[in-house]
Design a protein around this motif. Structure first.
Motif, PDB file in Angstrom:
ATOM      1  N   SER A  35     -40.271  21.146   4.716  1.00  0.00           N
ATOM      2  CA  SER A  35     -39.492  21.818   5.763  1.00  0.00           C
ATOM      3  C   SER A  35     -38.123  21.175   5.914  1.00  0.00           C
ATOM      4  N   VAL A  36     -38.085  19.850   5.951  1.00  0.00           N
ATOM      5  CA  VAL A  36     -36.815  19.126   6.088  1.00  0.00           C
ATOM      6  C   VAL A  36     -35.909  19.414   4.895  1.00  0.00           C
ATOM      7  N   ILE A  37     -36.478  19.370   3.699  1.00  0.00           N
ATOM      8  CA  ILE A  37     -35.696  19.643   2.483  1.00  0.00           C
ATOM      9  C   ILE A  37     -35.180  21.078   2.505  1.00  0.00           C
ATOM     10  N   GLY A  38     -36.032  22.020   2.857  1.00  0.00           N
ATOM     11  CA  GLY A  38     -35.630  23.427   2.882  1.00  0.00           C
ATOM     12  C   GLY A  38     -34.503  23.691   3.862  1.00  0.00           C
ATOM     13  N   VAL A  39     -34.626  23.197   5.076  1.00  0.00           N
ATOM     14  CA  VAL A  39     -33.607  23.443   6.092  1.00  0.00           C
ATOM     15  C   VAL A  39     -32.311  22.712   5.736  1.00  0.00           C
ATOM     16  N   THR A  40     -32.403  21.459   5.321  1.00  0.00           N
ATOM     17  CA  THR A  40     -31.209  20.680   4.974  1.00  0.00           C
ATOM     18  C   THR A  40     -30.439  21.315   3.820  1.00  0.00           C
TER      19      THR A  40
END
Length: 108
Positions: A35-40
């Motif tokens: 999730s963090v990778i996707g949003v960032t």
């Protein structure tokens, strides 16, 4: 400056491939790191697209950005996630690539 804009656009499209794949792996935002990778990376991709749009026509740039992402995500799904690779699907990917390349050279 236009050459740099095309480079930014290409990188933005490649980031779209990564963030979309990460969001698939996030399982609806229930897994932290995907999730963090996707949003960032989606924010980075949007920022690079915005910078490229300073020097490129919006219709062309958006079509190229989406095309890179669509083709990349589709191929990643086929290669890494076991999604179907029918002849019809591959021909449609070829049509997208043809359109993206054509737009790139028509805009110079």
């Amino acid at each position: 400056m236009t050459s740099l804009a095309w480079i930014l656009l290409a990188v933005a499209g490649l980031l779209e491939l990564v963030w979309a794949t990460a969001l698939k792996q996030s399982d609806g935002f229930t897994r932290l790191w995907p999730s963090v990778i996707g949003v960032t990376l989606s924010l980075a991709s949007f920022a690079m697209l915005a910078l490229a749009l300073r020097h490129l026509p919006v219709g062309t740039a958006y079509a190229v950005w989406v095309g890179i992402g669509a083709v990349g995500v589709t191929l990643a799904g086929i290669i890494y996630l076991g999604e179907a690779a029918s002849l019809q699907r591959l021909l449609c990917i070829l049509l997208i690539v043809t359109g993206v390349v054509g737009l790139r050279f028509l805009e110079g």
